[in-house]
Write an enzyme that holds these catalytic residues in place. Structure first.
Site, PDB file in Angstrom:
ATOM      1  N   THR A 133      -8.699   2.896   7.376  1.00  0.00           N
ATOM      2  CA  THR A 133      -8.214   1.482   7.485  1.00  0.00           C
ATOM      3  C   THR A 133      -6.777   1.479   8.129  1.00  0.00           C
ATOM      4  O   THR A 133      -6.346   0.334   8.313  1.00  0.00           O
ATOM      5  CB  THR A 133      -8.599   0.227   6.376  1.00  0.00           C
ATOM      6  OG1 THR A 133      -7.780   0.775   5.333  1.00  0.00           O
ATOM      7  CG2 THR A 133      -9.920   0.295   6.091  1.00  0.00           C
ATOM      8  N   ALA A 134      -6.310   2.464   8.315  1.00  0.00           N
ATOM      9  CA  ALA A 134      -4.816   2.620   8.774  1.00  0.00           C
ATOM     10  C   ALA A 134      -4.801   3.226  10.131  1.00  0.00           C
ATOM     11  O   ALA A 134      -5.413   2.651  10.965  1.00  0.00           O
ATOM     12  CB  ALA A 134      -3.980   3.663   7.655  1.00  0.00           C
ATOM     13  N   ASP A 146      -2.077  13.182  22.480  1.00  0.00           N
ATOM     14  CA  ASP A 146      -0.593  12.782  21.837  1.00  0.00           C
ATOM     15  C   ASP A 146      -0.513  13.425  20.417  1.00  0.00           C
ATOM     16  O   ASP A 146       0.440  13.282  19.867  1.00  0.00           O
ATOM     17  CB  ASP A 146      -0.415  11.166  21.962  1.00  0.00           C
ATOM     18  CG  ASP A 146       0.068  10.871  23.179  1.00  0.00           C
ATOM     19  OD1 ASP A 146       0.206  11.678  24.291  1.00  0.00           O
ATOM     20  OD2 ASP A 146       0.057   9.556  23.563  1.00  0.00           O
ATOM     21  N   ALA A 200      -5.075   9.219  21.724  1.00  0.00           N
ATOM     22  CA  ALA A 200      -4.711   9.249  23.315  1.00  0.00           C
ATOM     23  C   ALA A 200      -4.910  10.778  23.975  1.00  0.00           C
ATOM     24  O   ALA A 200      -4.058  11.253  24.302  1.00  0.00           O
ATOM     25  CB  ALA A 200      -3.204   8.707  23.764  1.00  0.00           C
ATOM     26  N   ASN A 254      -4.122   8.860   2.440  1.00  0.00           N
ATOM     27  CA  ASN A 254      -4.635   8.163   3.848  1.00  0.00           C
ATOM     28  C   ASN A 254      -4.918   9.175   4.753  1.00  0.00           C
ATOM     29  O   ASN A 254      -5.921   9.219   5.264  1.00  0.00           O
ATOM     30  CB  ASN A 254      -3.506   7.172   4.271  1.00  0.00           C
ATOM     31  CG  ASN A 254      -3.738   5.745   3.824  1.00  0.00           C
ATOM     32  OD1 ASN A 254      -4.512   5.403   3.198  1.00  0.00           O
ATOM     33  ND2 ASN A 254      -2.712   4.820   4.324  1.00  0.00           N
ATOM     34  N   ASP A 268       0.859  -1.268  -0.211  1.00  0.00           N
ATOM     35  CA  ASP A 268       0.030   0.133   0.046  1.00  0.00           C
ATOM     36  C   ASP A 268       0.732   1.114  -0.188  1.00  0.00           C
ATOM     37  O   ASP A 268       0.648   2.207  -0.692  1.00  0.00           O
ATOM     38  CB  ASP A 268      -0.895   0.113   1.224  1.00  0.00           C
ATOM     39  CG  ASP A 268      -2.055  -0.985   0.961  1.00  0.00           C
ATOM     40  OD1 ASP A 268      -2.321  -1.594  -0.045  1.00  0.00           O
ATOM     41  OD2 ASP A 268      -2.764  -1.262   1.981  1.00  0.00           O
ATOM     42  N   GLY A 269       1.973   1.121   0.651  1.00  0.00           N
ATOM     43  CA  GLY A 269       2.985   2.509   0.770  1.00  0.00           C
ATOM     44  C   GLY A 269       3.310   2.825  -0.690  1.00  0.00           C
ATOM     45  O   GLY A 269       3.250   4.045  -1.201  1.00  0.00           O
TER      46      GLY A 269
END
Length: 298
Positions: A195-196, A184, A219, A154, A80-81
């Site tokens: 989906t990532a 964070d 977070a 993405n 995918d990258g």
């Protein structure tokens, strides 16, 4: 039968010939696919960095702009990258892309390397499903001027440094104040990116047909700070209020260092990425296979 696509560009992982057996194996895969395409009546070219880094010769070599101007199809062999990188670059040309998965998950490179020929042959004859994926255009604004800009398929992620505390971020949507968030970091994800990283941070899955984005805190200090889905026609602005050594990443492939007072402004790009899939392809089949749904269910 003659291929619907006359000029096809092959784009692969950027391994070097010095990487040993892995590089040699990847080179053979690309050469085998090029031979297959030629047998289907396609004129094959290689993307410049792919040919150079993999030590491939005997085929015309073009840079990305030339591929965009001259080719009818891009065939991406990798993970995918690899697809994210070339997809952003070719989007403005409208060149459709097919992905052969040589990586791990393969959400957007969905044709298995093993048996690729049986999937590709009908697609080259015009038997395929097409879907379009939106892009984000992000700008880092400092003292009223743009110091960095990038596209993302993405996500755009604003992060604290590894050894520092939380960052405080001011979030605005279309000029309206939403909240100051201590966390964070913060993710803005497209449906493709849902989906990532966004998913692992607790964000929802967005179907690719939904014209939306999802804003997901990483977070957060306040538990009531939850993900929110926004229309992708909005402008999202994130300002660094406090926190040391924050940064913004774009598809985790480019990075900008941020200072206090910097604003990251995200809008929808005017361009889409065109993906071609085998006939009968289903987004839900992809989710079920990649996320291992229904495993162990009788």
């Amino acid at each position: 039968m003659k291929s619907k696509f006359r000029h096809v560009a092959l784009i692969g992982k950027y391994q070097t010939v010095a990487s040993g057996a892995s590089g040699a194996s990847s080179r053979r895969v690309l050469e085998d696919i090029a031979h297959f395409l030629g047998a289907q009546g396609c004129e094959v070219v290689f993307e410049h960095d792919t040919a150079h880094n993999m030590g491939i010769s005997g085929y015309p070599v073009l840079d990305v702009d030339a591929i965009g101007a001259k080719c009818d199809l891009g065939l991406v062999v990798g993970g995918d990258g690899t697809m994210l990188g070339i997809g952003r670059q070719l989007a403005k040309f409208g060149v459709p892309l097919i992905g052969i998965n040589q990586g791990r998950l393969g959400f957007i490179t969905d044709i298995p390397l093993d048996g690729y020929a049986s999937a590709l042959a009908p697609m080259l004859r015009g038997e395929f499903e097409e879907d379009h994926r939106s892009l984000m255009h992000a700008r880092v604004m400092r003292d009223g001027r743009c110091v960095y800009d990038a596209l993302a398929m993405n996500d755009v992620v604003v992060n604290r440094a590894a050894t520092s505390g939380m960052v405080e971020l001011r979030v605005e949507v279309d000029g309206h104040f939403v909240a100051n968030q201590r966390a964070d970091g913060l993710i803005i994800a497209t449906p493709t990116g849902s989906t990532a990283y966004s998913l692992s941070a607790g964000g929802p899955l967005l179907h690719p047909s939904i014209p939306g984005w999802v804003l997901v805190p990483i977070a957060p200090h306040t538990l009531s700070n939850r993900p929110i889905v926004l229309a992708n026609i909005t402008e999202i602005a994130i300002e660094i209020i406090s926190g040391r050594d924050a940064s913004a990443s774009f598809d985790t492939q480019s990075l900008a260092s941020l200072l206090r007072g910097d604003r990251i402004v995200v809008t929808r790009s005017e361009h889409n990425v065109r993906f071609l899939h085998p006939r009968g392809w289903s987004y839900f089949d992809t989710l079920r296979q990649k996320l291992h749904w229904n495993e162990g269910v009788a």
